[in-house]
Design a protein around this motif. Structure first.
Motif, PDB file in Angstrom:
ATOM      1  N   GLY A 153     -24.101  40.163  -5.052  1.00  0.00           N
ATOM      2  CA  GLY A 153     -23.092  38.653  -5.524  1.00  0.00           C
ATOM      3  C   GLY A 153     -22.783  39.522  -7.332  1.00  0.00           C
ATOM      4  O   GLY A 153     -23.279  40.450  -7.671  1.00  0.00           O
ATOM      5  N   PRO A 187     -16.336  41.042  -1.011  1.00  0.00           N
ATOM      6  CA  PRO A 187     -17.357  39.788  -0.554  1.00  0.00           C
ATOM      7  C   PRO A 187     -17.849  40.734   1.294  1.00  0.00           C
ATOM      8  O   PRO A 187     -18.942  39.809   1.091  1.00  0.00           O
ATOM      9  CB  PRO A 187     -16.192  38.582   0.071  1.00  0.00           C
ATOM     10  CG  PRO A 187     -15.176  38.905  -0.880  1.00  0.00           C
ATOM     11  CD  PRO A 187     -15.178  40.255  -0.591  1.00  0.00           C
ATOM     12  N   THR A 193     -21.270  45.985  -7.494  1.00  0.00           N
ATOM     13  CA  THR A 193     -20.696  45.122  -7.482  1.00  0.00           C
ATOM     14  C   THR A 193     -19.660  44.327  -8.043  1.00  0.00           C
ATOM     15  O   THR A 193     -18.887  44.104  -7.891  1.00  0.00           O
ATOM     16  CB  THR A 193     -21.461  44.086  -6.870  1.00  0.00           C
ATOM     17  OG1 THR A 193     -22.672  44.380  -6.257  1.00  0.00           O
ATOM     18  CG2 THR A 193     -21.348  42.450  -6.279  1.00  0.00           C
ATOM     19  N   TYR A 206     -15.730  43.623  -7.690  1.00  0.00           N
ATOM     20  CA  TYR A 206     -14.804  41.961  -7.696  1.00  0.00           C
ATOM     21  C   TYR A 206     -14.367  41.886  -8.748  1.00  0.00           C
ATOM     22  O   TYR A 206     -13.126  41.282  -8.666  1.00  0.00           O
ATOM     23  CB  TYR A 206     -16.523  41.198  -7.984  1.00  0.00           C
ATOM     24  CG  TYR A 206     -17.362  40.674  -6.432  1.00  0.00           C
ATOM     25  CD1 TYR A 206     -16.470  39.163  -6.088  1.00  0.00           C
ATOM     26  CD2 TYR A 206     -18.028  40.971  -6.097  1.00  0.00           C
ATOM     27  CE1 TYR A 206     -17.263  38.779  -5.134  1.00  0.00           C
ATOM     28  CE2 TYR A 206     -18.326  40.831  -5.179  1.00  0.00           C
ATOM     29  CZ  TYR A 206     -17.818  39.875  -5.096  1.00  0.00           C
ATOM     30  OH  TYR A 206     -18.302  39.352  -2.926  1.00  0.00           O
TER      31      TYR A 206
END
Length: 302
Positions: free
Chosen positions: A64, A58, A94, A98
């Motif tokens: 995102g 994060p 990304t 994640y």
């Protein structure tokens, strides 16, 4: 006389093994042996880096996890997207960061659940023996013969698929082999003299199992847990590919490979990043497991 004693002491000292040192704990000796295992240290470094990237995703991720760039769909690596974008215009780098949060968590949590169940069942079966051992072993045989995939299909028709459901499924169907190993170790250890001494001192069965038997099978438990973590990461990716795993909207390495399965020919680089990271993580965990096995085995020569 003093000179003679000093001379004899000096002549005896070199006969002692070089690695023997007073005051060193078993944990310190195991760590020193583990550090000399090069592949294990490499695996520890790789797993540490992947875990750090997942934890700090994060903060350090450029986008995102579900952020889309509709003008850059299945694009190759560029300055804006270091590892390119997927079929929905999401940044691959990304999503790899994640995805590690879920894939590593699933592997570790399921391994801990299966290890806990396996240790309890194996210790009880090995220590008490007789009909308890026979009943538990037959139950393990039934679990090994039970079609786990069929049970998963029935389960997910009742409840929706989620990360926790996958963790529970892998944990509840991955403890049988460890239970067999722990049972065999306990069967051999409970016949030794130190167990008879503990009984003579009035130790209860629970105390004998927890304080005297289980510490002597710690090596088997730790090694099995690390290897189970690697297996669970593969199993999670397999369940994702079959459509029974983590929901597609949750980024995992398995889901990323599943999403890229329709674009292998058009965009060959799309499955490379999640596939390479998954392979590195599994190799790292296996290297660590091999290093722990050698470090905790007193009969291993270095």
């Amino acid at each position: 006389m003093k000179e003679r004693l000093r001379t004899e002491t000096q002549s005896v000292t070199p006969l002692l093994p070089e690695h023997v040192s007073a005051g060193r704990s078993h944990a310190r000796i195991a760590w020193e042996r583990f550090r000399r295992h090069r592949l294990a240290m490499v695996g520890l470094l790789i797993l540490g880096v992947l875990t750090l990237l997942a934890v700090l995703a994060p903060v350090i991720a450029p986008y995102g996890p579900d952020e889309q760039d509709l003008f850059s769909i299945t694009t190759p690596p560029s300055r804006a997207h270091w590892l390119g974008t997927d079929e929905l215009g999401r940044d691959v780098l990304t999503r790899v960061m994640y995805g590690g949060r879920v894939s590593l968590s699933v592997g570790l949590a399921a391994a801990l659940i299966s290890s806990l169940i396996g240790v309890v069942v194996g210790a009880v079966a090995g220590f008490y023996g007789r009909w308890i051992d026979a009943a538990l072993m037959r139950f393990i045989d039934l679990m090994l013969a039970f079609p786990a995939l069929f049970f998963l299909l029935v389960l997910f028709t009742i409840v929706s698929a989620s990360v926790w459901n996958v963790i529970l499924f892998l944990g509840l169907f991955g403890w049988m082999w460890l239970a067999r190993v722990i049972r065999g170790e306990i069967l051999a250890l409970k016949e030794l003299d130190f167990i008879d001494a503990a009984r003579a001192m009035g130790a209860s069965n629970a105390r004998i199992i927890i304080q005297h038997l289980l510490p002597n099978v710690t090596a088997a438990i730790i090694v099995s847990t690390t290897l189970s973590m690697a297996y669970n990461m593969i199993a999670e990716a397999t369940l994702d590919f079959l459509g029974f795993g983590v929901p597609p909207n949750v980024p995992t390495w398995g889901n990323m490979l599943t999403g890229a399965s329709n674009y292998y020919l058009q965009v060959p680089l799309l499955p490379v990043a999640p596939g390479a990271v998954l392979v590195l993580a599994i190799l790292a965990v296996n290297f660590i497991g091999d290093g722990l096995r050698d470090a905790l085995d007193p009969f291993t020569e270095w």
